[in-house]
Scaffold this motif. Structure first.
Motif, PDB file in Angstrom:
ATOM      1  N   ILE A 239      65.368 125.968   4.227  1.00 27.30           N
ATOM      2  CA  ILE A 239      65.044 124.883   3.289  1.00 27.30           C
ATOM      3  C   ILE A 239      63.778 125.293   2.560  1.00 27.30           C
ATOM      4  O   ILE A 239      62.695 125.373   3.158  1.00 27.30           O
ATOM      5  CB  ILE A 239      64.832 123.548   4.018  1.00 27.30           C
ATOM      6  N   ALA A 240      63.909 125.576   1.284  1.00 28.43           N
ATOM      7  CA  ALA A 240      62.762 126.000   0.476  1.00 28.43           C
ATOM      8  C   ALA A 240      62.206 124.813  -0.289  1.00 28.43           C
ATOM      9  O   ALA A 240      62.928 123.879  -0.639  1.00 28.43           O
ATOM     10  CB  ALA A 240      63.188 127.108  -0.492  1.00 28.43           C
TER      11      ALA A 240
ATOM     12  N   VAL B  86      54.793 119.246   2.557  1.00 27.37           N
ATOM     13  CA  VAL B  86      55.612 119.323   1.346  1.00 27.37           C
ATOM     14  C   VAL B  86      55.361 120.651   0.647  1.00 27.37           C
ATOM     15  O   VAL B  86      54.228 121.147   0.581  1.00 27.37           O
ATOM     16  CB  VAL B  86      55.283 118.143   0.417  1.00 27.37           C
ATOM     17  N   GLY B  87      56.437 121.254   0.111  1.00 28.16           N
ATOM     18  CA  GLY B  87      56.322 122.479  -0.665  1.00 28.16           C
ATOM     19  C   GLY B  87      56.513 123.753   0.129  1.00 28.16           C
ATOM     20  O   GLY B  87      56.701 124.818  -0.472  1.00 28.16           O
ATOM     21  N   GLU B  88      56.467 123.705   1.452  1.00 31.52           N
ATOM     22  CA  GLU B  88      56.636 124.923   2.238  1.00 31.52           C
ATOM     23  C   GLU B  88      58.114 125.218   2.463  1.00 31.52           C
ATOM     24  O   GLU B  88      58.997 124.446   2.088  1.00 31.52           O
ATOM     25  CB  GLU B  88      55.908 124.786   3.584  1.00 31.52           C
ATOM     26  N   THR B  89      58.394 126.360   3.089  1.00 27.68           N
ATOM     27  CA  THR B  89      59.752 126.781   3.409  1.00 27.68           C
ATOM     28  C   THR B  89      59.934 126.753   4.918  1.00 27.68           C
ATOM     29  O   THR B  89      59.054 127.179   5.674  1.00 27.68           O
ATOM     30  CB  THR B  89      60.027 128.191   2.873  1.00 27.68           C
ATOM     31  N   VAL B  90      61.085 126.246   5.339  1.00 30.79           N
ATOM     32  CA  VAL B  90      61.365 126.070   6.765  1.00 30.79           C
ATOM     33  C   VAL B  90      62.640 126.812   7.104  1.00 30.79           C
ATOM     34  O   VAL B  90      63.606 126.807   6.337  1.00 30.79           O
ATOM     35  CB  VAL B  90      61.504 124.574   7.109  1.00 30.79           C
ATOM     36  N   LEU B  91      62.638 127.484   8.269  1.00 31.57           N
ATOM     37  CA  LEU B  91      63.821 128.128   8.818  1.00 31.57           C
ATOM     38  C   LEU B  91      64.175 127.440  10.138  1.00 31.57           C
ATOM     39  O   LEU B  91      63.358 127.407  11.064  1.00 31.57           O
ATOM     40  CB  LEU B  91      63.581 129.616   9.056  1.00 31.57           C
ATOM     41  N   LEU B  92      65.387 126.890  10.218  1.00 31.19           N
ATOM     42  CA  LEU B  92      65.874 126.260  11.446  1.00 31.19           C
ATOM     43  C   LEU B  92      66.961 127.155  12.028  1.00 31.19           C
ATOM     44  O   LEU B  92      68.046 127.264  11.461  1.00 31.19           O
ATOM     45  CB  LEU B  92      66.436 124.867  11.159  1.00 31.19           C
ATOM     46  N   PRO B  93      66.697 127.819  13.158  1.00 32.99           N
ATOM     47  CA  PRO B  93      67.680 128.763  13.699  1.00 32.99           C
ATOM     48  C   PRO B  93      68.791 128.051  14.450  1.00 32.99           C
ATOM     49  O   PRO B  93      68.600 126.983  15.036  1.00 32.99           O
ATOM     50  CB  PRO B  93      66.841 129.619  14.649  1.00 32.99           C
ATOM     51  N   CYS B  94      69.958 128.649  14.441  1.00 35.10           N
ATOM     52  CA  CYS B  94      71.090 128.208  15.251  1.00 35.10           C
ATOM     53  C   CYS B  94      71.936 129.446  15.536  1.00 35.10           C
ATOM     54  O   CYS B  94      72.825 129.800  14.759  1.00 35.10           O
ATOM     55  CB  CYS B  94      71.900 127.128  14.546  1.00 35.10           C
TER      56      CYS B  94
END
Length: 1388
Positions: A281-282, A240-248
């Motif tokens: 998603i931040a 929780v609280g981190e930032t995620v990058l999902l590439p497409c």
């Protein structure tokens, strides 16, 4: 429920506890700063922070552990302890083979004589040597497109990597994005992006750069290029609280548009898409978890890819442990409640050392329970929770207070000791205790505390009753084959009373197998794989050798297993979007342990792996075609269906294809050209994308539509079938089939058809008019209609049946009218029905039907628009309706069937307006599966006279799904106990009752049953409660055998004592019966032996001489006089006859059977029934006065086999309901009156006429031929011999005939002849030439085919008084006359 009980006990024990003084106050020892996860750089210093707070912080000793081992900092040159307690590492050492500083660290603070506390753990990770596992490659991209440049570095080096173009750092914006793994995403490429690129690792010593690679940007205009996923999202878990990058990143031309969805819904507005398709998603929250799907679409095609994001939530305390004061021998509970995702694992630490669960240290959920406190239990206790996102700790202090110096004054007396403490139920891991009230209560609302300990141990545990006044408790979680000591203490408002005497009981032995593996968890990784994790079992004896993982697909009968090592395993090769059940069993040297509970997990979804099935095309008219289908086969949809995609085109035009989306199972395609051929294909779609499509199917629209410029003609036929309250109407369409029919109008009424009107669809051919009056005359009309109006009606009338008519079975309209009468049509030739229909069973709920079509080519390839209709039904129940489905192939799988059920299938084919008849049927029985319902109507009753024995009865389950092979009965005295703690009683076969013995009196038991078949066990029934009857204390004191020890009693002694059932009369009756049977057996054996010894050849000679003297004027003409003829024995008390052998042998014989004779007085008093021993008694008396009994032997001339009649003694008609084939009952004294009726007349001089009776089916096998007049020589071929010898052995009957008329067994006509006036001419006799049965005396009575004068036979009754000499002579004279009469009868 243990928590409030322990608190209650704590309140009772601490009622008189003095307030603790300042000298025993709690010590505030805690951490103000704890270490955190740190990323260190090789060769640079690193610090792990730790600080202790509290009043005693200054004197606390701080130490550090690495990987669970204390560090010797005094002798370490690189690592040292800072003044505040932090750990300083001067220069981090890290190489490929030497990593001394990387690991898990923990800070510990100790106060001498009080205890220690430990901080949370922190991981120190060292960034490795900068290196590239691979070099980036040169790529080219069309202007406006997207491309990816990979930087292949390890995960810990990702934060230190960045990109340069032509030696200048690339600035990241919304178009250029660097991913956490170092890859560079370039979207909306332009010529400015072209140039050399390299990946650089900086900040870990000297700069490390990859090779330069060239990015080429091509002009935007170009040929079409298929879509290609360059970089798609991967499943990952983040805190929780981190930032995620999902590439497409998708490449293709035209350039596709990228869209994202979460759980098949649009993503939130706070989630942004950058870099052309990268989802950012931040500030993650737990609501962001889910399946994310990326869909790329251009005008030509679309592709989808997806991944699952799991948001981890670090552990958080909902309730922390609190400090506790306690006395020795008390039970305490440290409460600890934590939350997080995944669910945190909790362990407890005492003074820095892990608490190992035992009989006195229990971890229940997250709480720690310490039982039977001793002084050494003092110290600091910490609850430590950990999951993938982190770990936390919280502690509390336990202080053991000294007992008060004096007991103090009590307000009143306490209860005395409870009495009669016994163990009513002993198992391997629990013992149930019961007791009686104390002798002196000294108050009301008593509560009880049961103290128990290992035998010989001073450390006691305590369990309290669940309610005041309850005098039983079950002690759980005991060790098998172990002795425990128990004592009970009652308490009232004045405090604890006296203790009962100790009771020592040993649990039953059990093999020490491992317990269930705790914390079994599963997570779906892909659509075909699942990762499972678990922990080592808490209980068990010895090392765990292996783990066996059992798994099965939901709804399947079979369970598969595999051996795994370690505490995690990734299962691959699973079905997509399918729910699986997993359970784990640990193995040690003793074998398998206790299984975990089943864990359900569903794999991720994917695109469908199969196309829709059973697609059919129906041409509606010249402009439209109806397409119908069924979903893809079960297990191939791989997700939740979003739509079906229909693509169709005109044949010959491959480039022009229209597309229609629908969620239904049919679609009307209209606006087509007349007389044109169209091709259709169909595919299914999920949130992941579109699956494979069907083959192209073709259909041709009509050249012209049917005529609707005029109304339809009159229906060609109308048939009615009246019932009581309904009339079933069936019809055929008008003969002119070129006119459109939109439907049919049915009008009906009593006497007039205008009362009610019903309209039905044009496809319908039958209808049931319901709710009619019985016995009423109805007029019915039928008209076809279209948009122009209604056509000419056809009339019919019918009278409903009366209410008294038999009830009709339910009418299957489909079965009655699916064969419409033939109607002339432009093309009357019917289709050939399918042949070779076969039903192949696939599973317990599916059968595959296949067939052949003789109207197709030899390769059986379908090239036209025909389709097939499959119908099926089962005969259970008998009125089951048919179900139908369509298919366009030569196979169809019928699903959703019942298990272990026989189905029949048939097929018909339709092409355009032509159809075939139904094919021949095929049958298939589905496989068995587990019972899906529990046994019903479970009842428990006590066995009369045996209070410790019960009978349990039940009925089989309504959904057995196969042949029941047995049942399992579970019973326990604790309804809330785990199933494996219940006592098990197996029942083999399909019995529906079982007896359970040796139960405890006055105890409540709970029962439940489950059925099993060849596939496994079904569900458990509802629990049934039963309480055994009460018994006196003497019965209980006799032990656990459940049987009372009774003294021997002689006759006349009183048995009316408590606890003893039965009566004096019953015992005497049993003894009398036994003695009578024994005496009768001895007498029978002695009489039989005497009779056998008295038979001799001399007696035989005397009998032959007597026969000759009686018939002295006649000479024997027999040539076989040495043969012993079969005989018919007649006595005063018995008439013995041999029943006819039923085999078709020529020698038809009769077995000797006793027939008691009527021994009444000549007054004509009706016969009086009597018992067998009375008959035997009279026979014995008569034999004693006469010495021997006369017998009459009637030999006959040898003749061909003739119809005969077998006689057999049966009970009178008043007693027929007592007669069985396998039981023999002694006949009554008046037996002859009901049987063959060789009875005495009312007076000796009055003959009894016998009425001729036609043979019945019971007695006569074939009708005899008409008798012929006898010759003189034949009349002389007979000889009568009177025999006197002992009575034969008494043989039971072996054939059953129920004659109801006098002399039925002989079946010959008779005339009245006085027994005292025999015929004037004597009838000579010769021995019978038939073969007698060896060792058995037989008499053959047959129809000889000669006409003889029928003679009536009368037998005088024997008087009840003793025989005198004159009476005996007279009786012998009567017998001689009787023999002559019988001789005449039998030869006739």
């Amino acid at each position: 429920s243990e928590l409030p009980l322990s608190v209650l006990l704590l309140i009772i024990l601490c009622r008189n506890t003095p307030r603790p003084s300042k000298s025993v106050a709690f010590t505030p020892l805690r951490f103000s700063v704890e270490p955190t996860d740190t990323l260190a750089v090789r060769g640079l210093p690193a610090v792990l922070n730790c600080s202790v707070a509290g009043g005693e912080a200054a004197v606390a000793r701080v130490e550090w552990r690495k990987d669970g081992t204390f560090l010797n900092l005094a002798a370490d040159e690189r690592r040292r302890l800072l003044p505040g307690g932090s750990l300083f590492i001067g220069a981090v050492v890290h190489s490929k083979h030497n990593r001394p500083d990387e690991g898990v660290y923990q800070c510990t603070a100790t106060l001498d004589s009080l205890g220690s506390i430990s901080s949370r753990t922190a991981r120190l990770t060292v960034a490795g040597v900068p290196r590239f596992s691979g070099q980036p490659e040169a790529v080219s991209v069309h202007a406006g497109g997207s491309e990816v440049l990979n930087c292949e570095v390890s995960a810990e080096l990702g934060p230190f990597a960045h990109w340069e173009r032509a030696g200048v750092a690339v600035e990241m914006d919304g178009r250029l994005v660097q991913l956490p793994n170092g890859a560079l995403v370039i979207s909306e490429a332009s010529s400015a992006d072209a140039g050399p690129y390299r990946c650089v690792i900086e900040g870990l010593g000297p700069l490390k750069a990859s090779e330069d690679v060239q990015l080429h940007v091509l002009p935007g205009a170009g040929l079409e290029e298929r879509l290609e996923v360059l970089l798609g999202p991967v499943s990952l878990a983040k805190p929780v609280g981190e930032t995620v990058l999902l590439p497409c990143v998708v490449k293709g031309s035209p350039v596709p548009t990228i869209g994202w969805m979460r759980n098949a819904k649009a993503v939130d507005q706070r989630i942004s898409v950058i870099g052309g398709g990268v989802l950012r998603i931040a500030n993650l929250t737990s609501e962001d978890s889910g399946t994310y799907s990326c869909r790329a679409d251009n005008s030509n095609e679309s592709v989808e890819t997806q991944a699952k994001l799991t948001v981890l939530v670090p552990p958080q305390f909902l309730k922390k442990p609190s400090n506790i004061y306690a006395h020795e021998a008390m039970d305490i509970i440290f409460e600890c409640n934590v939350t997080g995702f995944p669910a945190p694992t909790v362990k407890w630490v005492k003074n820095g050392d892990a608490v190992i669960p035992s009989d006195y240290f229990k971890i229940n959920q997250h709480d720690l329970q310490v039982l039977g406190l001793v002084k050494s239990d003092e110290g600091f206790y910490q609850c430590m929770a950990e999951n993938e996102a982190g770990n936390i700790q919280a502690g509390a202090q336990l202080i053991i207070l000294e007992q008060a110096s004096g007991p103090g004054e009590r307000p009143g007396p306490a209860p005395t000791a409870p009495r009669d403490l016994v163990a009513s139920l002993v198992s391997t891991r629990f013992i149930k205790l019961t007791w009686r009230l104390p002798a002196e209560l000294h108050g009301e609302n008593l509560t009880y505390s049961v103290f128990h300990s290992l035998h010989g141990s001073s450390r006691e545990r305590v369990e309290n009753t669940t309610a005041p006044g309850e005098m039983q408790v079950t002690i759980q979680n005991l060790m098998p084959d172990t002795k425990y000591t128990f004592r009970v203490v009652a308490s009232n408002r004045n405090g604890l009373g006296e203790s009962s005497p100790p009771l020592t009981v040993a649990t039953q032995p059990e093999v020490q197998v491992p317990g269930p593996a705790p914390n079994l968890q599963a997570a779906s990784i892909t659509s075909t794989s699942v990762t499972l994790t678990w922990e080592r079992p808490l209980t068990g004896n010895g090392e765990i050798h292996t783990y066996k993982l059992y798994y099965s697909e939901k709804g399947q009968d079979t369970e598969q297993d595999l051996d795994v090592a370690g505490l995690s395993y990734t299962m691959t090769g699973l079905k997509k979007f399918t729910e699986y059940s997993f359970r784990m069993v640990a193995y040690n040297k003793h074998g398998p342990g206790v299984s975990t509970e089943d864990l359900l997990i569903q794999t991720l979804s994917d695109v469908p792996s199969a196309a829709p099935q059973n697609v059919s095309l129906e041409v509606q008219n010249s402009k439209s075609i109806m397409i119908r289908w069924q979903p893809p086969p079960p297990g191939t949809l791989n997700g939740e269906l979003t739509a079906y995609k229909i693509r169709y085109r005109k044949s010959g035009r491959r480039g022009e294809a229209a597309e229609v989306m629908t969620t239904q199972l049919s679609q009307l395609i209209d606006g087509l050209d007349s007389g044109a051929e169209y091709s259709f294909r169909l595919s299914a779609s999920t949130t992941n994308g579109t699956g494979p499509a069907t083959e192209w199917l073709t259909a041709e629209t009509f050249e012209s539509d049917l005529d609707e410029s005029q109304v339809p003609g009159m229906p060609s036929s109308l048939h009615v079938r009246p019932l009581v309250n309904s009339i079933v109407v069936s019809w055929t369409p008008p003969e002119n089939q070129y006119i459109v029919v939109r439907g049919y109008s049915i009008a009906y009424g009593i006497g007039s058809p205008h009362a009610q009107t019903i309209k039905v669809d044009y496809k319908q051919r039958y209808y049931s008019i319901d709710n009619l009056d019985p016995s009423s005359h109805y007029v019915i009309t039928l008209k076809a209609f279209n948009n122009m109006g209604e056509g000419i009606p056809v009339y019919e009338s019918a009278i409903t049946r009366s209410q008294s008519d038999p009830i009709d079975p339910e009418i299957d309209l489909f079965e009655l009218f699916h064969h419409p009468p033939h109607t002339p049509a432009p093309d009357p030739s019917p289709m050939l029905p399918p042949v070779g229909v076969q039903a192949s069973v696939v599973s317990h709920d599916a059968i595959k039907v296949s067939w052949a079509d003789n109207s197709l080519p030899k390769n059986q390839k379908i090239t036209d628009s025909r389709y097939y209709t499959i119908r099926w039904k089962t005969n259970i129940p008998a009125n089951t309706k048919y179900k139908v489905a369509n298919a366009t192939t030569l196979t169809h799988t019928v699903a959703n069937l019942k298990a272990n059920t026989l189905y029949e299938f048939s097929v018909m084919v339709t092409k355009g307006r032509r159809t075939s008849t139904w094919s021949m049927t095929a049958h298939g029985t589905t496989f068995e599966t587990l019972p899906t319902s529990a046994p019903k109507d479970v009842t428990v009753v006590s066995k009369e006279g045996r209070p410790r024995t019960i009978n349990i009865n039940w009925q089989p389950p309504s959904e057995a799904n196969g042949k029941i092979t047995g049942y399992i009965i579970y019973y326990s005295t604790d309804v809330n106990a785990e199933v494996h703690d219940w006592v098990v009683e197996p029942v083999m076969g399909n019995r529906l009752t079982h007896q359970i013995q040796e139960l405890t009196l006055d105890t409540t038991y709970y029962f439940k049953i489950q059925a099993r078949n060849s596939k496994g066990m079904g569900p458990l029934s509802d629990t049934v409660q039963f309480r055994t009857p009460k018994g006196n204390q003497s019965v209980l004191a006799n032990g656990t055998s459940g049987r009372s020890t009774l003294p021997d009693h002689g006759f006349g002694s009183s048995l009316d004592k408590p606890g003893i059932t039965g009566s004096h009369e019953n015992h005497i009756l049993v003894i009398v019966i036994i003695v009578s049977v024994g005496v009768f057996t001895i007498v029978a054996v002695v009489v039989g032996a005497v009779l056998c010894t008295r038979r001799s050849n001399s007696q035989q000679k005397k009998k032959r001489a007597a026969c000759k003297s009686t018939n002295g004027s006649h000479k024997s003409k027999s040539t076989s006089k040495d043969l012993k003829p079969p005989d018919l024995w007649i006595h005063h008390e018995r008439v013995e006859m041999k029943p006819i052998d039923k085999s078709p042998e020529p020698n038809l014989v009769m077995t000797e059977t006793p027939i008691p004779r009527n021994t009444q007085e000549p007054s004509g008093e009706p016969p009086r029934p009597t018992h067998r021993h009375e008959v035997e008694e009279s026979v014995s008396t008569l034999a004693g006065r006469r010495g021997v009994r006369p017998k009459i032997m009637m030999p006959f001339d040898p003749q061909p086999p003739q119809p005969v009649i077998s006689a057999h003694p049966i009970h009178s008609l008043d007693h027929l309901h007592h007669h069985h084939h396998h039981h023999y009952h002694p006949p009554p004294r008046g037996y002859l009156h009901h049987q063959i009726s060789l009875r005495a007349p009312a007076t000796p001089s009055t003959p009894v006429p016998y009425v001729d009776r036609a043979p019945s089916s019971e007695s006569v096998r074939t009708q005899p031929p008409a008798p012929q007049p006898p010759s003189a020589a034949e009349l002389q071929q007979s000889e009568a011999v009177i025999k006197e010898e002992d009575p034969p052995s008494y043989k039971p009957p072996s054939a059953h005939v129920h004659p109801s008329h006098p002399m039925k067994s002989f079946a010959v006509p008779t005339v009245s002849v006085s027994a005292h006036n025999p015929p004037s001419s004597a009838l000579p006799c010769t021995p019978l030439l038939a073969q007698p049965v060896p060792g058995v005396k037989t008499a053959s009575i047959g129809t000889l085919g000669r006409a003889r004068a029928p003679v009536a036979v009368t037998v005088p009754s024997a008087p009840d008084s003793a025989y005198e000499t004159d009476e005996l002579s007279e009786e012998m004279a009567h017998l001689e006359g009787l023999m002559k009469d019988l001789n005449a009868i039998t030869t006739a």
